[in-house]
Design a protein around this motif. Structure first.
Motif, PDB file in Angstrom:
ATOM      1  N   ASN A 130     -14.208   9.545  -0.202  1.00 57.56           N
ATOM      2  CA  ASN A 130     -13.407  10.393  -1.080  1.00 57.56           C
ATOM      3  C   ASN A 130     -12.305   9.593  -1.772  1.00 57.56           C
ATOM      4  OD1 ASN A 130     -14.692  12.914  -0.486  1.00 57.56           O
ATOM      5  ND2 ASN A 130     -13.652  12.896   1.498  1.00 57.56           N
ATOM      6  N   LEU A 131     -11.949   8.457  -1.169  1.00 59.94           N
ATOM      7  CA  LEU A 131     -10.903   7.614  -1.737  1.00 59.94           C
ATOM      8  C   LEU A 131     -11.494   6.599  -2.700  1.00 59.94           C
ATOM      9  CD1 LEU A 131      -7.790   7.220  -1.438  1.00 59.94           C
ATOM     10  CD2 LEU A 131      -8.300   5.432   0.237  1.00 59.94           C
ATOM     11  N   ILE A 132     -12.569   5.938  -2.279  1.00 55.86           N
ATOM     12  CA  ILE A 132     -13.226   4.922  -3.102  1.00 55.86           C
ATOM     13  C   ILE A 132     -14.649   4.736  -2.609  1.00 55.86           C
ATOM     14  CG2 ILE A 132     -12.209   3.114  -1.647  1.00 55.86           C
ATOM     15  CD1 ILE A 132     -12.344   1.233  -4.048  1.00 55.86           C
ATOM     16  N   ARG A 133     -15.580   4.639  -3.551  1.00 53.86           N
ATOM     17  CA  ARG A 133     -16.978   4.390  -3.206  1.00 53.86           C
ATOM     18  C   ARG A 133     -17.203   2.897  -3.043  1.00 53.86           C
ATOM     19  NH1 ARG A 133     -17.505   8.528  -7.295  1.00 53.86           N
ATOM     20  NH2 ARG A 133     -17.579   6.867  -8.854  1.00 53.86           N
ATOM     21  N   ALA A 134     -18.089   2.536  -2.122  1.00 51.40           N
ATOM     22  CA  ALA A 134     -18.314   1.125  -1.825  1.00 51.40           C
ATOM     23  C   ALA A 134     -19.642   0.606  -2.362  1.00 51.40           C
ATOM     24  CB  ALA A 134     -18.270   0.903  -0.307  1.00 51.40           C
ATOM     25  N   SER A 135     -20.440   1.463  -2.989  1.00 51.08           N
ATOM     26  CA  SER A 135     -21.817   1.090  -3.321  1.00 51.08           C
ATOM     27  C   SER A 135     -21.908  -0.091  -4.292  1.00 51.08           C
ATOM     28  CB  SER A 135     -22.564   2.294  -3.906  1.00 51.08           C
ATOM     29  OG  SER A 135     -21.898   2.782  -5.057  1.00 51.08           O
ATOM     30  N   THR A 156      -7.077  -0.424   3.945  1.00 51.63           N
ATOM     31  CA  THR A 156      -7.540  -1.758   3.595  1.00 51.63           C
ATOM     32  C   THR A 156      -8.954  -1.676   3.029  1.00 51.63           C
ATOM     33  OG1 THR A 156      -6.212  -2.780   5.342  1.00 51.63           O
ATOM     34  CG2 THR A 156      -8.031  -4.082   4.444  1.00 51.63           C
ATOM     35  N   ILE A 157      -9.131  -2.150   1.806  1.00 49.62           N
ATOM     36  CA  ILE A 157     -10.475  -2.200   1.218  1.00 49.62           C
ATOM     37  C   ILE A 157     -11.148  -3.516   1.581  1.00 49.62           C
ATOM     38  CG2 ILE A 157     -11.809  -2.143  -0.917  1.00 49.62           C
ATOM     39  CD1 ILE A 157      -9.641  -0.462  -2.134  1.00 49.62           C
ATOM     40  N   TYR A 158     -10.499  -4.614   1.271  1.00 53.43           N
ATOM     41  CA  TYR A 158     -10.972  -5.931   1.691  1.00 53.43           C
ATOM     42  C   TYR A 158      -9.891  -6.569   2.548  1.00 53.43           C
ATOM     43  CZ  TYR A 158     -14.930  -6.117  -1.586  1.00 53.43           C
ATOM     44  OH  TYR A 158     -16.122  -5.891  -2.244  1.00 53.43           O
ATOM     45  N   GLY A 159     -10.289  -7.109   3.675  1.00 55.82           N
ATOM     46  CA  GLY A 159      -9.342  -7.747   4.561  1.00 55.82           C
ATOM     47  C   GLY A 159      -9.868  -9.066   5.084  1.00 55.82           C
ATOM     48  N   GLY A 160      -8.947  -9.897   5.522  1.00 56.41           N
ATOM     49  CA  GLY A 160      -9.298 -11.167   6.146  1.00 56.41           C
ATOM     50  C   GLY A 160      -8.262 -11.490   7.194  1.00 56.41           C
ATOM     51  N   ARG A 161      -8.355 -12.660   7.757  1.00 54.74           N
ATOM     52  CA  ARG A 161      -7.399 -13.064   8.790  1.00 54.74           C
ATOM     53  C   ARG A 161      -6.891 -14.465   8.508  1.00 54.74           C
ATOM     54  NH1 ARG A 161      -6.448 -10.420  13.411  1.00 54.74           N
ATOM     55  NH2 ARG A 161      -7.689  -8.555  13.845  1.00 54.74           N
ATOM     56  N   ARG A 174      -3.161   6.985  -0.499  1.00 55.17           N
ATOM     57  CA  ARG A 174      -2.678   8.196  -1.158  1.00 55.17           C
ATOM     58  C   ARG A 174      -1.148   8.165  -1.176  1.00 55.17           C
ATOM     59  NH1 ARG A 174      -7.075  11.239  -1.893  1.00 55.17           N
ATOM     60  NH2 ARG A 174      -8.810  10.992  -0.420  1.00 55.17           N
ATOM     61  N   VAL A 175      -0.602   8.476  -2.327  1.00 55.48           N
ATOM     62  CA  VAL A 175       0.846   8.557  -2.505  1.00 55.48           C
ATOM     63  C   VAL A 175       1.124   9.903  -3.165  1.00 55.48           C
ATOM     64  CG1 VAL A 175       2.876   7.576  -3.640  1.00 55.48           C
ATOM     65  CG2 VAL A 175       1.100   6.056  -2.727  1.00 55.48           C
ATOM     66  N   GLY A 176       1.660  10.840  -2.410  1.00 53.70           N
ATOM     67  CA  GLY A 176       1.799  12.187  -2.928  1.00 53.70           C
ATOM     68  C   GLY A 176       0.427  12.745  -3.259  1.00 53.70           C
ATOM     69  N   LEU A 177       0.275  13.250  -4.470  1.00 48.28           N
ATOM     70  CA  LEU A 177      -1.016  13.778  -4.924  1.00 48.28           C
ATOM     71  C   LEU A 177      -1.885  12.712  -5.581  1.00 48.28           C
ATOM     72  CD1 LEU A 177       0.219  17.142  -6.502  1.00 48.28           C
ATOM     73  CD2 LEU A 177      -0.773  16.785  -4.222  1.00 48.28           C
ATOM     74  N   GLY A 178      -1.322  11.521  -5.746  1.00 48.26           N
ATOM     75  CA  GLY A 178      -2.047  10.450  -6.409  1.00 48.26           C
ATOM     76  C   GLY A 178      -2.425   9.330  -5.462  1.00 48.26           C
ATOM     77  N   ALA A 198     -14.217   0.703  -9.219  1.00 55.77           N
ATOM     78  CA  ALA A 198     -14.393   1.597  -8.070  1.00 55.77           C
ATOM     79  C   ALA A 198     -13.108   2.364  -7.764  1.00 55.77           C
ATOM     80  CB  ALA A 198     -14.847   0.799  -6.844  1.00 55.77           C
ATOM     81  N   MET A 199     -11.952   1.678  -7.845  1.00 53.73           N
ATOM     82  CA  MET A 199     -10.680   2.364  -7.619  1.00 53.73           C
ATOM     83  C   MET A 199     -10.449   3.468  -8.651  1.00 53.73           C
ATOM     84  SD  MET A 199      -7.968  -0.650  -6.644  1.00 53.73           S
ATOM     85  CE  MET A 199      -7.738  -1.218  -4.956  1.00 53.73           C
ATOM     86  N   CYS A 200     -10.915   3.241  -9.865  1.00 52.04           N
ATOM     87  CA  CYS A 200     -10.773   4.230 -10.937  1.00 52.04           C
ATOM     88  C   CYS A 200     -11.818   5.341 -10.843  1.00 52.04           C
ATOM     89  CB  CYS A 200     -10.912   3.551 -12.295  1.00 52.04           C
ATOM     90  SG  CYS A 200      -9.616   2.375 -12.716  1.00 52.04           S
ATOM     91  N   HIS A 201     -12.747   5.235  -9.902  1.00 49.28           N
ATOM     92  CA  HIS A 201     -13.901   6.135  -9.822  1.00 49.28           C
ATOM     93  C   HIS A 201     -14.713   6.092 -11.113  1.00 49.28           C
ATOM     94  CE1 HIS A 201     -13.046   8.907  -6.138  1.00 49.28           C
ATOM     95  NE2 HIS A 201     -12.863   7.633  -5.873  1.00 49.28           N
TER      96      HIS A 201
END
Length: 217
Positions: A130-135, A156-161, A174-178, A198-201
């Protein structure tokens, strides 16, 4: 179609493809796009309620001038009211680290903090669809970026160490309604292009498993 407002104030025009060579044609085929080259123009579009999506391509909103502070306040309020705002492009390469930490905490109410500027492998996390599609996103890649720390796993969408510390190459919350997105990449390659869409849908099935170059014109 969604309305995308691009904030480009430091002389690197998004529309001339100096940032991402293939992203603009994709956006233009899927949204109405306007690029603001001055703070006054950006304030006009935001105050009119026009954009659904804000792409912030440089760190002018983090500067200490009265105009920049006014724009930041408008961006934060507009995001909280339902807009998707993405910090991308030259933003991570030029932003003052302490100022970014301050804005993330005080203005957006997030735990995110600057961790380090480095290059290492990143991997795609399990995402809330619902936040971002990964396909359309690649599962792993190596990225030079300004990584964030203190980013919850769910954001976290992409993470590393780096050693024992988890870092986020890209974060979304999510920040408020956005929603606020951050992409720390300092290069303008295929992976962040896909991620912005993807972030923009605005990602499409045809984006999956193919080079962005094959669909560009």
């Amino acid at each position: 179609m969604p309305n995308v407002l691009v904030l480009s104030f430091e002389g690197f025009s998004f529309s001339s493809r100096q940032l991402f060579e293939h992203l603009l044609p994709k956006l233009l085929s899927r949204a109405v796009v306007h690029e603001s080259l001055t703070i006054q123009d950006a304030l006009h579009y935001i105050s009119s309620g026009w954009p659904n999506i804000l792409l912030v391509t440089d760190p002018i909103i983090t500067e200490e001038s009265d105009e920049s502070k006014r724009l930041l306040a408008e961006v934060v309020n507009f995001t909280r009211e339902g807009c998707t705002t993405i910090l991308m492009g030259f933003f991570a390469a030029a932003v003052n680290y302490d100022r970014l930490d301050e804005i993330l905490k005080d203005d957006f109410g997030l735990r995110w903090r600057v961790s380090e500027y480095t290059k290492h492998d990143t991997r795609l996390h399990s995402l809330d669809e619902n936040l971002i599609r990964a396909s359309s996103l690649v599962p792993t890649f190596c990225a030079k970026a300004l990584y964030l720390g203190h980013v919850p796993t769910a954001q976290t969408i992409y993470g590393g160490r780096s050693g024992a510390n988890p870092n986020a190459y890209a974060a979304f919350a999510r920040v408020g309604l956005g929603k606020l997105g951050y992409i720390g990449d300092v290069n303008f390659t295929e992976e962040p292009e896909r991620l912005i869409l993807a972030m923009c849908h605005l990602d499409r099935p045809e984006d999956s498993g193919q080079s962005m170059e094959t669909g560009a014109s």
